[in-house]
Design a protein around this motif. Structure first.
Motif, PDB file in Angstrom:
ATOM      1  N   UNK A  50       0.800  -1.224   0.000  1.00  7.63           N
ATOM      2  CA  UNK A  50       0.000   0.000   0.000  1.00  7.63           C
ATOM      3  C   UNK A  50       0.835   1.278   0.000  1.00  7.63           C
ATOM      4  N   UNK A  51       2.122   1.146  -0.136  1.00  5.58           N
ATOM      5  CA  UNK A  51       3.033   2.280  -0.012  1.00  5.58           C
ATOM      6  C   UNK A  51       2.635   3.493  -0.851  1.00  5.58           C
ATOM      7  N   UNK A  52       2.215   3.280  -2.084  1.00  3.10           N
ATOM      8  CA  UNK A  52       1.907   4.403  -2.978  1.00  3.10           C
ATOM      9  C   UNK A  52       0.431   4.798  -2.958  1.00  3.10           C
ATOM     10  N   UNK A  53      -0.336   4.230  -2.047  1.00  4.90           N
ATOM     11  CA  UNK A  53      -1.773   4.506  -1.996  1.00  4.90           C
ATOM     12  C   UNK A  53      -2.124   5.394  -0.810  1.00  4.90           C
ATOM     13  N   UNK A  54      -3.325   5.956  -0.877  1.00  4.82           N
ATOM     14  CA  UNK A  54      -3.854   6.746   0.222  1.00  4.82           C
ATOM     15  C   UNK A  54      -4.555   5.775   1.171  1.00  4.82           C
ATOM     16  N   UNK A  55      -4.040   5.630   2.386  1.00  2.34           N
ATOM     17  CA  UNK A  55      -4.526   4.615   3.323  1.00  2.34           C
ATOM     18  C   UNK A  55      -5.230   5.270   4.503  1.00  2.34           C
ATOM     19  N   UNK A  56      -6.420   4.731   4.815  1.00  2.24           N
ATOM     20  CA  UNK A  56      -7.219   5.206   5.948  1.00  2.24           C
ATOM     21  C   UNK A  56      -7.476   4.038   6.888  1.00  2.24           C
ATOM     22  N   UNK A  57      -7.363   4.290   8.183  1.00  4.80           N
ATOM     23  CA  UNK A  57      -7.645   3.284   9.195  1.00  4.80           C
ATOM     24  C   UNK A  57      -8.944   3.689   9.886  1.00  4.80           C
ATOM     25  N   UNK A  58      -9.951   2.803   9.800  1.00  3.86           N
ATOM     26  CA  UNK A  58     -11.259   3.052  10.413  1.00  3.86           C
ATOM     27  C   UNK A  58     -11.601   1.835  11.269  1.00  3.86           C
ATOM     28  N   UNK A  59     -11.307   1.935  12.551  1.00  4.51           N
ATOM     29  CA  UNK A  59     -11.533   0.812  13.462  1.00  4.51           C
ATOM     30  C   UNK A  59     -12.458   1.239  14.599  1.00  4.51           C
ATOM     31  N   UNK A  60     -12.922   0.255  15.352  1.00  2.38           N
ATOM     32  CA  UNK A  60     -13.868   0.500  16.438  1.00  2.38           C
ATOM     33  C   UNK A  60     -13.242   1.334  17.558  1.00  2.38           C
ATOM     34  N   UNK A  61     -14.109   1.989  18.324  1.00  3.65           N
ATOM     35  CA  UNK A  61     -13.673   2.788  19.477  1.00  3.65           C
ATOM     36  C   UNK A  61     -13.731   1.936  20.738  1.00  3.65           C
ATOM     37  N   UNK A  62     -13.090   0.765  20.685  1.00  2.00           N
ATOM     38  CA  UNK A  62     -13.019  -0.104  21.857  1.00  2.00           C
ATOM     39  C   UNK A  62     -11.563  -0.492  22.076  1.00  2.00           C
ATOM     40  N   UNK A  63     -11.318  -1.332  23.067  1.00  2.06           N
ATOM     41  CA  UNK A  63      -9.942  -1.686  23.419  1.00  2.06           C
ATOM     42  C   UNK A  63      -9.198  -2.347  22.256  1.00  2.06           C
ATOM     43  N   UNK A  64      -9.835  -3.299  21.586  1.00  2.00           N
ATOM     44  CA  UNK A  64      -9.202  -3.999  20.461  1.00  2.00           C
ATOM     45  C   UNK A  64      -8.919  -3.033  19.307  1.00  2.00           C
ATOM     46  N   UNK A  65      -9.867  -2.157  19.022  1.00  2.00           N
ATOM     47  CA  UNK A  65      -9.694  -1.178  17.952  1.00  2.00           C
ATOM     48  C   UNK A  65      -8.560  -0.209  18.246  1.00  2.00           C
ATOM     49  N   UNK A  66      -8.491   0.248  19.492  1.00  2.00           N
ATOM     50  CA  UNK A  66      -7.431   1.191  19.860  1.00  2.00           C
ATOM     51  C   UNK A  66      -6.055   0.531  19.818  1.00  2.00           C
ATOM     52  N   UNK A  67      -5.993  -0.748  20.184  1.00  3.68           N
ATOM     53  CA  UNK A  67      -4.728  -1.486  20.130  1.00  3.68           C
ATOM     54  C   UNK A  67      -4.268  -1.589  18.669  1.00  3.68           C
ATOM     55  N   UNK A  68      -5.190  -1.898  17.774  1.00  2.00           N
ATOM     56  CA  UNK A  68      -4.893  -1.998  16.350  1.00  2.00           C
ATOM     57  C   UNK A  68      -4.477  -0.637  15.785  1.00  2.00           C
ATOM     58  N   UNK A  69      -5.187   0.398  16.198  1.00  2.00           N
ATOM     59  CA  UNK A  69      -4.869   1.761  15.746  1.00  2.00           C
ATOM     60  C   UNK A  69      -3.449   2.159  16.171  1.00  2.00           C
ATOM     61  N   UNK A  70      -3.083   1.859  17.411  1.00  2.00           N
ATOM     62  CA  UNK A  70      -1.729   2.173  17.908  1.00  2.00           C
ATOM     63  C   UNK A  70      -0.668   1.438  17.093  1.00  2.00           C
ATOM     64  N   UNK A  71      -0.957   0.191  16.742  1.00  6.98           N
ATOM     65  CA  UNK A  71      -0.027  -0.600  15.943  1.00  6.98           C
ATOM     66  C   UNK A  71       0.181   0.053  14.574  1.00  6.98           C
ATOM     67  N   UNK A  72      -0.907   0.501  13.950  1.00  6.46           N
ATOM     68  CA  UNK A  72      -0.788   1.171  12.654  1.00  6.46           C
ATOM     69  C   UNK A  72      -0.058   2.506  12.779  1.00  6.46           C
ATOM     70  N   UNK A  73      -0.332   3.252  13.839  1.00  8.33           N
ATOM     71  CA  UNK A  73       0.352   4.541  14.021  1.00  8.33           C
ATOM     72  C   UNK A  73       1.856   4.342  14.168  1.00  8.33           C
TER      73      UNK A  73
END
Length: 115
Positions: A50-73
Motif C-alpha cells: 500500500x506504499x503508494x496509496x492513500x490509506x485510511x484506518x477506520x476501526x472501532x472505538x473499543x480496546x481492540x480497535x485502539x490497540x490496532x490503531x496504535x499498531x498502525x500509528x
C-alpha cells in the motif's frame, strides 16, 4: 479487484465493518479486513503493498480497535486515521449517515442519500 485503478484503501476490523463501509462509498476503494488483529509480518506486507496509496484506518472505538490503531500509528505513520463517534463504539453499529460523514471528511465520495 477490478480493472479500475484504486488509489484509496480503508482498513477495517471485521466483515460487518466492511459491509457498512461498502454500502456507503460511491468511489472504487479497496477495503481490507484485519479480523481484529494483524501480525507484524502481515502488517509489513501491507505497508509494502500500500506504499503508494492513500490509506485510511477506520476501526472501532473499543480496546481492540485502539490497540490496532496504535499498531498502525507505530508501524505505518503515513496512514490517516478516521474515527466513529465513541457513542457508537463500533463501525458496524454506527448509522450509515454517520459513517458517510466520517468518510466524506476524508474526501472519500459517498452516496448522497446518506448525507
Amino acid at each position: 479487484m477490478t480493472d479500475v485503478e484504486v488509489g484509496k484503501v480503508i482498513i477495517v476490523e471485521g466483515k460487518s465493518d466492511k459491509k457498512k463501509v461498502e454500502c456507503v462509498i460511491k468511489e472504487p476503494v479497496q477495503i481490507i479486513c484485519t479480523n481484529g488483529t494483524i501480525s507484524l509480518s502481515r502488517l509489513d506486507e501491507l505497508i509494502e503493498e500500500l506504499f503508494s496509496m492513500e490509506v485510511f484506518v477506520l476501526v472501532d472505538s473499543d480496546e481492540a480497535g485502539e490497540k490496532l490503531r496504535k499498531q498502525f500509528k507505530r508501524e505505518f505513520p503515513e496512514a490517516a486515521h478516521l474515527y466513529v463517534d465513541k457513542m457508537y463504539r463500533e463501525v458496524a453499529s454506527a448509522p450509515e449517515q454517520h459513517v458517510a460523514s466520517v468518510l466524506l471528511s476524508a474526501n472519500i465520495d459517498v452516496h448522497a442519500k446518506f448525507l
